[in-house]
Design an enzyme around this catalytic site. Structure first.
Site, mmCIF file in Angstrom:
data_model
loop_
_atom_site.group_PDB
_atom_site.id
_atom_site.type_symbol
_atom_site.label_atom_id
_atom_site.label_comp_id
_atom_site.label_asym_id
_atom_site.label_seq_id
_atom_site.Cartn_x
_atom_site.Cartn_y
_atom_site.Cartn_z
ATOM 1 N N CYS A 412 55.100 29.423 46.272
ATOM 2 C CA CYS A 412 55.357 30.874 45.640
ATOM 3 C C CYS A 412 56.885 31.293 45.822
ATOM 4 O O CYS A 412 57.934 30.626 45.624
ATOM 5 C CB CYS A 412 54.577 31.973 45.609
ATOM 6 S SG CYS A 412 54.617 33.287 44.609
ATOM 7 N N HIS A 573 49.920 28.896 43.842
ATOM 8 C CA HIS A 573 49.119 29.129 45.245
ATOM 9 C C HIS A 573 48.111 28.071 45.197
ATOM 10 O O HIS A 573 46.756 28.201 45.001
ATOM 11 C CB HIS A 573 48.564 30.461 45.604
ATOM 12 C CG HIS A 573 49.863 31.513 45.754
ATOM 13 N ND1 HIS A 573 49.982 31.833 46.998
ATOM 14 C CD2 HIS A 573 50.194 32.058 44.770
ATOM 15 C CE1 HIS A 573 50.998 32.590 46.776
ATOM 16 N NE2 HIS A 573 51.282 33.028 45.468
ATOM 17 N N GLU A 575 46.505 26.757 47.744
ATOM 18 C CA GLU A 575 45.524 27.084 48.587
ATOM 19 C C GLU A 575 44.468 27.811 48.293
ATOM 20 O O GLU A 575 43.370 27.838 48.850
ATOM 21 C CB GLU A 575 46.192 27.934 49.772
ATOM 22 C CG GLU A 575 46.694 29.422 49.271
ATOM 23 C CD GLU A 575 47.954 29.508 49.073
ATOM 24 O OE1 GLU A 575 48.431 30.612 49.004
ATOM 25 O OE2 GLU A 575 48.556 28.326 48.780
#
Length: 620
Positions: A412, A573, A575
């Site tokens: 990001c 993102h 994750e």
């Protein structure tokens, strides 16, 4: 208002905490879910947060930890990330209940006249609405079976006895009575401190007394402790807390949180769950039993190999490193990737402003120590964040990684930082800047997205699951090759044409472009700034390729340098979709490059080093 019909009884498992906050309820709740899934059950999870906020979107990460983002764009408590990672499920914003949300719901119903003129009170109106919410959401399918879950885990945030928890505890007491015997189990997590080498039971005794005074009676007492509980401690707790000794579970410190399910299983917890909830009476599909057994075998294998692995050192250059939970999903994704690479993870937490020239004048020792930590890392990661503070330090870190061929991953803001650095150093746009940092800069290579409001703060970003299309110029990409190797597990949406049927992250059949067209992936987003399309061609002519864009082709999603071990930036993102047994591809490639085993990982994944059939694999 009536309660929802429940012809097929859902089992509820409540996890609450006492003595102190932050005791590990989320990990224990997730671990209980893992054990239930290993015997073939379908599990969902709900987190109750007693704070007044509507959601976690506007909460300071240094105070509350990270904000976790779901497929539907919900900004929720970080514990929902734990549930998704451990249980491989996909939750919704409805699975996170806050005081703000429930009060808002009741007030809206009162304004709509739903209470027919009655005086609206905490009891019964608020507590009844809470029960209806839980029962309704517990039935939402969350995995690839698309079937109603068998068990709903409810984690009550905070500490029992807090003023703000009162209405929730009363609602849960009523829920236990409503759903009936053998359909509700309560696990209370408490602390057993050690003072002068003696395990003290009084705090837990007081915590259980507090719970019972509120009308709940725990079936399991999970005792957080530094070492295994002595038999005398277990017997004492069982006697004074009115449970059997086998209902006192020791959750002592272990090498990693992934060992907690193994720890609970070794103490016979699966049998306790079966006995209290009568789980043997449930009809479980043989395929789910087999899948659960396979998951358990893989889990044990992965966690045990981590104990003897070599170390990989990653430097995380961020703005909120004072509280590591600010980057919880990033840390967990690095752990997942490290386990897949058979490495033990060592994270160096580096506050980015320590790398800036101003710090050299203010605190030379801190400045030089920070640069030493950066220079000795095997990989550099710059995660997401907001605001100007520390961004020049991030730019310096990206510059070091690019020039010194150190593996780099920008998430990001981290991708935007890499773009700014490249424009300044390679494209010779010396004053390249982000509109977020300098609003009226001449060369704004990162700009505010036109559809995002500058005035609305809550949920005022581009949120949730979005498609990214790999471009025709991405054939060289190591990241693309890794994504394509995971085709049966890509978390994606159906492609428009020329597709083959594969499966999503949860194994559900869907469509994906065939090898004749670039793949489409879906990842979760949370941002309000993007790379300025006006500068993309300039960067491309200087060697920076944007290999992934949104479906319109206007928004830059993935960048990757060609002549670099691993220099990747992503606007999304990744994750948020990483799982214990299925690591995120950007993180896997990054950690593998940092550990010096990217070639081996690429060969295992694709059969070749770079995914296009060329080049030998080092060490193989």
């Amino acid at each position: 208002m009536a309660f929802p019909a429940d012809d097929m009884k859902t089992k509820y498992l409540l996890v609450s905490g006492g003595v102190i906050s932050g005791i590990g309820k989320g990990v224990i709740a997730s671990s209980l879910g893992v054990l239930l899934k290993t015997i073939g059950l379908k599990v969902t999870a709900i987190k109750i947060d007693p704070y007044m906020n509507i959601d976690a979107g506007l909460m300071n990460p240094l105070e509350h930890g990270e904000c976790f983002v779901l497929d539907d764009g919900g900004e929720v408590d970080l514990d929902l990330g734990n549930y998704e990672r451990y249980l491989n499920i996909t939750l919704t914003r409805e699975h996170n209940i806050t005081t703000g949300k429930i009060y808002q719901r009741v007030i809206e119903q009162e304004r709509n006249g739903d209470y027919a003129g009655h005086t609206v009170q905490i009891v019964p109106h608020l507590t009844d609405e809470l029960q209806r919410w839980i029962q309704r959401v517990s039935k939402i399918p969350v995995d690839s079976t698309h079937e109603r879950p068998d068990v709903c885990i409810i984690e009550l945030g905070g500490t029992v006895g807090d003023i703000e928890s009162g209405p929730f505890i009363e609602a849960l007491r009523c829920l236990r009575r409503r759903v009936g015997q053998n359909n509700f189990l309560h696990c209370h997590v408490s602390l057993v401190p050690v003072i002068n080498e003696e395990q003290k039971t009084k705090p837990t005794q007081a915590a259980i007394k507090e719970v019972r005074s509120a009308g709940l009676s725990p079936d399991i007492i999970a005792c957080r402790c530094s070492h295994e509980l002595a038999k005398s401690t277990i017997d004492k707790l069982a006697m004074w807390c009115q449970v059997e000794p086998e209902q006192v579970i020791a959750v002592h410190d272990v090498p990693s949180t992934y060992h907690v399910p193994l720890l609970l299983e070794s103490q016979g917890l699966i049998q306790i769950l079966k006995d209290v909830l009568r789980l043997d009476a449930l009809s479980i599909a043989p395929s789910l039993v087999q899948s659960g057994a396979k998951t358990w075998l893989n889990w044990k294998t992965l966690t045990t190999t981590q104990d003897t692995a070599k170390t990989v050192k990653i430097c995380l250059v961020g703005k909120y490193t004072a509280l590591h939970d600010s980057y919880l999903s990033v840390r967990k994704s690095l752990e997942h990737a490290s386990m897949r690479c058979e490495r033990k993870l060592e994270i160096t937490w580096l506050e980015s402003d320590r790398l800036e020239p101003a710090m050299e004048e203010k605190s030379p020792g801190s400045f030089h120590e920070a640069w030493h930590l950066l220079c000795t890392a095997s990989g550099i990661l710059v995660p997401g964040g907001f605001g100007l503070r520390g961004t020049e330090g991030m730019v310096a870190a990206a510059n070091w990684a690019r020039k010194k061929k150190i593996p780099y991953l920008g998430i990001c803001l981290g991708m935007q930082i890499a773009v700014i650095e490249f424009c300044r150093s390679v494209c010779e746009i010396k004053d390249a800047q982000s509109e977020e940092m300098v609003e009226h800069a001449e060369h704004r290579v990162v700009i505010n997205m036109p559809e995002v409001s500058r005035l609305i703060t809550g949920a005022g970003m581009r949120l949730g699951l979005r498609n990214t299309v790999f471009q025709d110029n991405s054939g060289f990409s190591k990241l693309r090759a890794l994504y394509e190797s995971q085709a049966p597990q890509i978390h994606g949406l159906p492609a428009a044409s020329d597709s083959t049927t594969v499966a999503t992250a949860d194994g559900e059949p869907t469509s994906k472009p065939s090898s004749s067209s670039p793949p489409i992936i879906s990842e979760r987003h949370r941002h309000r700034y993007e790379v300025n399309p006006k500068y993309v061609e300039t960067m491309a002519t200087h060697g920076l390729d944007f290999i992934g864009k949104d479906e319109s082709g206007e928004r830059m999603e993935i960048m990757e340098l060609r002549d670099h071990p691993w220099f990747v930036g992503v606007q999304y993102h990744p994750e948020y979709l990483s799982r214990v047994l299925r690591p995120s591809m950007p993180y896997l490639g990054f950690v593998a490059a940092a550990a010096g085993c990217l070639d081996q990982i690429m060969v295992k994944a694709t059969g070749t080093v770079n995914g296009n059939g060329t080049g030998p694999a080092n060490g193989l």
